[in-house]
Structures are given as C-alpha cells and as structure tokens.
Design an enzyme around this catalytic site. Structure first.
Site, PDB file in Angstrom:
ATOM      1  N   TRP A  21      73.559  84.060  27.748  1.00 17.69           N
ATOM      2  CA  TRP A  21      74.452  83.663  28.837  1.00 17.69           C
ATOM      3  C   TRP A  21      74.953  84.917  29.504  1.00 17.69           C
ATOM      4  CZ3 TRP A  21      74.872  79.260  31.174  1.00 17.69           C
ATOM      5  CH2 TRP A  21      75.941  79.028  32.047  1.00 17.69           C
ATOM      6  N   TYR A  71      84.935  85.114  22.248  1.00 20.44           N
ATOM      7  CA  TYR A  71      86.138  84.271  22.275  1.00 20.44           C
ATOM      8  C   TYR A  71      86.808  84.196  20.897  1.00 20.44           C
ATOM      9  CZ  TYR A  71      84.726  82.818  26.965  1.00 20.44           C
ATOM     10  OH  TYR A  71      84.379  82.804  28.299  1.00 20.44           O
ATOM     11  N   GLU A  81      73.439  79.562  24.634  1.00 21.51           N
ATOM     12  CA  GLU A  81      74.414  80.508  25.212  1.00 21.51           C
ATOM     13  C   GLU A  81      74.889  81.450  24.120  1.00 21.51           C
ATOM     14  OE1 GLU A  81      77.759  79.081  27.522  1.00 21.51           O
ATOM     15  OE2 GLU A  81      76.565  77.483  28.426  1.00 21.51           O
ATOM     16  N   ASN A 101      76.419  69.401  28.705  1.00 22.04           N
ATOM     17  CA  ASN A 101      76.784  70.733  28.224  1.00 22.04           C
ATOM     18  C   ASN A 101      78.192  70.700  27.650  1.00 22.04           C
ATOM     19  OD1 ASN A 101      76.442  73.804  28.148  1.00 22.04           O
ATOM     20  ND2 ASN A 101      78.380  73.576  29.257  1.00 22.04           N
ATOM     21  N   GLU A 102      78.316  71.101  26.394  1.00 22.71           N
ATOM     22  CA  GLU A 102      79.599  71.275  25.726  1.00 22.71           C
ATOM     23  C   GLU A 102      80.565  70.111  25.893  1.00 22.71           C
ATOM     24  OE1 GLU A 102      81.343  75.091  26.451  1.00 22.71           O
ATOM     25  OE2 GLU A 102      79.718  76.110  25.402  1.00 22.71           O
ATOM     26  N   TYR A 143      80.058  81.950  20.738  1.00 21.38           N
ATOM     27  CA  TYR A 143      80.713  83.152  21.271  1.00 21.38           C
ATOM     28  C   TYR A 143      81.469  83.938  20.202  1.00 21.38           C
ATOM     29  CZ  TYR A 143      79.204  81.803  25.867  1.00 21.38           C
ATOM     30  OH  TYR A 143      78.417  81.507  26.950  1.00 21.38           O
ATOM     31  N   LYS A 159      79.282  87.653  32.516  1.00 14.43           N
ATOM     32  CA  LYS A 159      78.380  87.720  31.363  1.00 14.43           C
ATOM     33  C   LYS A 159      76.928  87.914  31.781  1.00 14.43           C
ATOM     34  CE  LYS A 159      81.394  85.141  28.270  1.00 14.43           C
ATOM     35  NZ  LYS A 159      82.292  84.490  29.244  1.00 14.43           N
ATOM     36  N   ASP A 211      83.251  76.133  34.247  1.00 15.30           N
ATOM     37  CA  ASP A 211      83.410  77.551  34.536  1.00 15.30           C
ATOM     38  C   ASP A 211      82.438  78.047  35.614  1.00 15.30           C
ATOM     39  OD1 ASP A 211      84.343  80.202  34.085  1.00 15.30           O
ATOM     40  OD2 ASP A 211      82.679  80.574  32.709  1.00 15.30           O
ATOM     41  N   ASN A 228      75.802  76.772  21.816  1.00 14.82           N
ATOM     42  CA  ASN A 228      76.458  77.838  22.582  1.00 14.82           C
ATOM     43  C   ASN A 228      77.477  78.485  21.655  1.00 14.82           C
ATOM     44  OD1 ASN A 228      75.058  76.749  24.696  1.00 14.82           O
ATOM     45  ND2 ASN A 228      76.840  75.956  25.797  1.00 14.82           N
TER      46      ASN A 228
END
Ligand code: BDP
Length: 600
Positions: A549, A471, A504, A410-411, A467, A568, A165, A465
């Site tokens: 984030w 999300y 995040e 990351n992720e 959300y 963000k 992203d 992370n």
C-alpha cells in the site's frame, strides 16, 4: 454488459470535451435548470472530477448537487437505429435529462449505465443535462456520514465525512458516449475457457436473426467455428474447440477474438484462455501456483482527480512493469473499463473490488470518525445496493482474463455481530453471478483476526491489510515483526487450505525525507518496513502474494493524520520513485510469477 464498440453495424460517438458546469444553488431542480441553457456556467472537462480543475474551494468542497450541460446534434439517419446514451461512471448519483425530460436516475459512482434515446432525442440539436450528487452516507457505497452541526455566529453547517481514506472526488468521471446498433441486436456475451482450448459461450440477443460465431487468433486467422448461420431468437449457447491453444499468462497475454454476427449486428469480444482456481493453500493460474507482486492502487492524479486519464493508465502499467509487478487490486472501487482492457492486453492480474469501503462505524482512519463499536450491521443500510454493485461489476467485467478474483468489500467490520449474516449472501451472489467461477474474497483489516473474523470461513482467499510498525508498534520493526509472524501462524493453523494474500502493508513516507536511523516518515523507514514484511512472508508457504500500500501517494480528506494526502506511495503522486521502489524492483524481479514457493 457490452462495451460500446465500432463495427460494420455499430457507431460510437464521443460526447467528451468541455461541458458547461454550475453548482446547484439549492433550487436547480425547482427552477428547472435542465430545461434551458445554464446561466453563468463555467467550463468543465468531461471526463474529469470537477474538484481540482476549478481552483475554487467552493467547488472543491461542495456538498450536494451540481449540473453539467452540453448540446449535441443528431441526424435523421441516426434516429433510425437503436440509439443509446452511455456513461462510464458518474460519481455518485446521477439524473440524466434530455431536452428537459428526465431519462433516468442512477446510484453508484463507479459503474457504467445507459439509457435509450429513441423517443426522446430529436433530429437536430438536443440539450443534455446531467445532475450529479456527491453525498455519501450510510446508504451509499462507499459509505460516509452526513452531519449537521451548529456553530456560534455561523449557525448550522452540514459536513459530509467520508468513511474512507481517499478524497471524495465527484463528477462525470469516465467517457460519455452515444452508440447506435440495429434494432435486432446482440445484448450480451459470456465466455468461459478451459486449458484444452474448449470455449463455451452464451449470447443474449434482442429480436431474431441469423447467428454466426467464430474465433480468430491474435493474427486474425480463424481458429474455430461455433454457430453457423441458423436463425435464432433471443440468443444462443454453444461450445467450440481451439486446437493447440495459446494460454493467457502475464508473460504472454495472448488474446483471441470471438466474433458474433446476429442478423445485421456484429460484435467482437476479446478473451484469453486461462483458468483460476484455489486449491491446497495455493492460488493457481492455469493450474500453476501463482505469486502476486504489486499494489493496491487508486484512480488518482493531479488536476484530473479520479477522472479517466488514459496517459496516466498506460504510464502506471509501464511503471508496474518497470518495478517487476504482475498485479494490482482496484482498491476501493471498480476502475474504468478501459483500464481493464489494458490489463488484458498487458498481462496484469487484477483483483476487482466493489466500492464497499467504509462499512465500519468504528473506523477512524480519517481521524474524524468514531462511533459505536459493534454497531455497524445495525446502522448500515447498504445491503441492497451492495447486491447491485456486485452484480453490475461482474456483469461488466466477467469476460476479462485479467480479472482473477472478486473482492466484495474492503475492511468491513467483519469481526462484529451480524457480519456473517450480511456477507454470506453477498459472497454467494458473487459466485452465482460469475460464469467463470472466480474466487471471492473480503479484504480484512487488523481488527479481524483468526479468532474474531466472522467471514473467513466462507471466502476463498484470506486477504489481509496489516499495519504493524505503522498504526501499532510504530517505529519498532522488531516488535512489528513478531506480531506479524505470530498472527500469520494463527491464520495458517486455523486455515491451512486457504491461501493468504497481503493486500495492504506500508508506511507514510515523505519523498525526500532521509535519516541514517530509519525514523517514521523517512524513505529509509518505508524501505526497512517493507523488507521486514517480506522476510516474514517468505517463511509461510501459503502466503501467495504481496500487494504493498500504495502504488502512489494519493489525495484524501483533510485530517491530522494526512499531509496533503496519504503518503504511503512507493511512487509520489507525480509518479517519481521513492527509495523503496528500487529495493522492491530488485526483489520482484527475482521472484517468478509461478512456483515461487514450491521449489520447482
Ligand atoms: C486501510 C485502508 C486504506 C487506507 C490505509 C491507510 O484500506 O484505504 O488508505 O489503510 O491508512 O485502512 O493508509
């Protein structure tokens, strides 16, 4: 890997400036463009991403090779030294030509590489050509998807979908330098410190010479001697002791300098005395429980794209200090060496991340991917390159006191079959490469829970992370809160000895959009969401920090979830504060760097 530096024996020449630039027409290599002056070239700044400066969609969205070129002069005297050409980073693949000859090829867009010029450079004028390829696929880091589709009337169209992203900026992104050293030279230095002032060093050299080592304090006073003039070949190890050492801490980032003389060569390496350790569910800096306050960032700014920009870097560090932050993560790739040096000097702690993002075939954050669930570790062909970027990043950054942890990805799809087999050797590699034995982590997304994650057993810090409220449970902070709290309970029950760091959490926020009822995208919602997360973090003693984030809004690929990029940021892309910046400042200024949750 040593950063180029001027000394009594070393010269550094910058090749930054305006270069010539041209998109490959598909035949650039066959037509042997590196052998002569590029025709119809346009001006292009170096260092910089080429995408936004051109003001031309053909260039901004180009897929594949481009060519950069410039000439430079070399004197006869320079040719008598060992002469190196060094790139801070070229994104993502580079071929370097001098006077038409291919000197080297380099894969990986965020780490330095260098090549020897002796034997290729000539006294007088030299033509330097750099071909750069921006394509990402399942062999690159970051990873992407190259897709060719057929459209009526148009025919075949190739698109390169980033599996991440942030905008796929490309070009010669960091400084280009020529540097000269004696032929017998200092190749590498590693330094480890202890709180009692003991300093161990390993020096790698090429050739033979008299070795002299000493340490100076920040005022230039000599405070310790190591090697004292013995003749050594290929290098040396040693220990020395600094009495009453001043420790490196965020509030007092005290730096010492180790000067190494080897034959005619001299190199000065700064370092800080500090320790990092994970013990009993805490992250310890200099033996004391540390609380991370800060952000995940990006190297991203208008016009420059991801290009090196020292004004932006210094400005960002000053904003971090203004808001009361003490740390950031180099999401999602190693940042410039110049930024690392700045953090050493300014006392900002850094979690250093390799460009391993997009290792998830089911990832949909760009809104355009999809893919096979549970297919990641059979589809990705990145393991070997992943090893390279881990060892190169640690070789580059091992001496920085600011770097306190390595992030290996990351992720990634850390919940899928094959994740443990993929990551265990990489985490071990990071541990083996680091002479300072810093903690190693993998930053995990919401799909990897305490029950499903296959990598949490063998990482040192659980970096999450999350959300909730964005999300999922969007607009319902009451529901988000219970989900977050419940998940944190499960993590702490399963891993009571592992500190948890939120790397995040946040909400897209359009600067200037307000509402009395905090609705999605309003500045009030961002503020309320962060406040909710903070209340939950404060209920858990092993939560050792919060990195929101993102520091600032940033550019992404076009997709329906993004309005001129990811919003963000706590600051806009132009670094103006949104409402949440002021409440973060209030919170962070009241949280000490040390002992936040120990009640001391
Ligand atoms: C996470 C990624 C980050 C994205 C962020 C977001 O780690 O790169 O920008 O979410 O969606 O998945 O804003």
């Amino acid at each position: 890997m040593l950063y180029p530096q001027m000394s009594e024996s070393r010269t550094v020449i910058s090749l930054d400036g305006i270069w010539n630039f041209k998109l490959d027409n598909g035949d650039g290599f066959e037509e042997k463009w590196p052998e002569r002056k590029l025709s119809d070239a346009r001006p292009m700044p170096v260092p910089c991403s080429y995408n936004d400066v051109a003001v031309d969609p053909e260039i901004r969205d180009h897929i594949g090779w481009v060519f950069y070129q410039r000439d430079f002069y070399i004197t006869n005297q320079m040719l008598m030294s060992r002469l190196m050409l060094r790139f801070g980073s070229v994104t993502h693949t580079a071929r370097i030509y001098l006077n038409g000859n291919l000197l080297c090829e380099h894969k990986g867009g965020f780490l330095p590489f260098e090549v020897r010029l002796n034997g290729f450079a000539r006294a007088g004028s030299n033509l330097l050509t750099v071909a750069v390829d921006n394509r990402v696929d399942n062999t690159t880091l970051p990873a992407g998807r190259l897709v060719t589709e057929s459209y009526p009337k148009i025919g075949e169209v190739t698109r390169d979908y980033p599996n991440f992203d942030f905008y796929n900026y490309a070009g010669i992104m960091r400084p280009v330098q020529i540097y000269a050293t004696p032929h017998d030279y200092i190749e590498d230095i590693s330094i480890q410190t202890a709180l009692d002032g003991e300093v161990s060093y390993q020096i790698q050299c090429s050739g033979e010479g008299k070795m002299l080592v000493f340490v100076q304090d920040a005022d230039g006073r000599i405070v310790a001697w190591g090697d004292d003039g013995r003749i050594v070949a290929w290098g040396d190890d040693g220990r020395l002791k600094i009495d009453s050492p001043v420790l490196w801490e965020p509030s007092n980032p005290y730096l010492y300098t180790l000067t190494v003389t080897f034959g005619d060569d001299i190199y000065r390496q700064t370092f800080g005395i500090r320790t990092v350790e994970v013990r009993g569910g805490r992250f310890l800096l200099n033996g004391k429980p540390f609380y991370f306050k800060g952000f995940g960032k990006h190297e991203d700014s208008p016009v420059h794209g991801r290009g090196f920009d020292s004004a932006m870097n210094v400005g960002d560090i000053n904003l971090l200090k203004w808001i009361g932050a003490n740390s950031f993560r180099t999401s999602h790739y190693p940042y410039s060496e110049e930024m690392m040096m700045l953090c050493d000097r300014e006392g900002i702690l850094v979690i250093d991340e390799v460009p391993a993002v997009g290792l998830h075939t089911g990832f949909t954050a760009t809104g355009m991917l999809g893919g096979e669930a549970n297919g990641t570790w059979t589809q990705m062909q990145t393991a070997e390159h992943h090893q390279e970027v881990i060892s190169q990043m640690i070789a580059r950054d091992k001496n920085h006191p600011c770097v306190v942890m390595w992030s290996v990805a990351n992720e990634p799809a850390s919940e899928e079959d094959g994740a443990a087999e993929y990551f265990r050797p990489l985490v071990e590699l990071a541990r083996d490469c680091d002479p300072q034995h810093r903690p190693v982590t993998i930053v995990q997304y919401g799909g990897a829970t305490p029950e499903t994650s296959k990598v949490s057993d063998f990482i040192d810090v659980l970096c999450l992370n999350r959300y909730f409220g964005w999300y999922s449970q969007e607009g319902r902070l009451d529901l988000a809160e219970v989900m977050l709290e419940d998940e944190l309970k499960r993590w702490t029950e399963k891993y009571p000895e592992k500190p948890i760091l939120f790397t995040e959490y946040g909400a897209d926020t359009i600067s200037g959009m307000h509402d009395v009822i905090p609705t999605l995208f309003s500045e009030e919602y961002q503020e309320a969401l962060l406040a909710m997360y903070h209340q939950v973090f404060d209920r858990f003693p092993t939560v050792c920090g919060e990195q929101a984030w993102n520091f600032a809004d940033f550019a992404t690929a076009e997709n329906i979830r993004r309005v001129q990029g990811n919003k963000k940021g706590i600051f806009t892309r132009g670094r103006k504060p949104k409402k949440a910046a002021f409440s973060l400042k209030e919170r962070w200024e009241s949280i000490p760097d040390f002992d936040y949750k120990t009640g001391k």
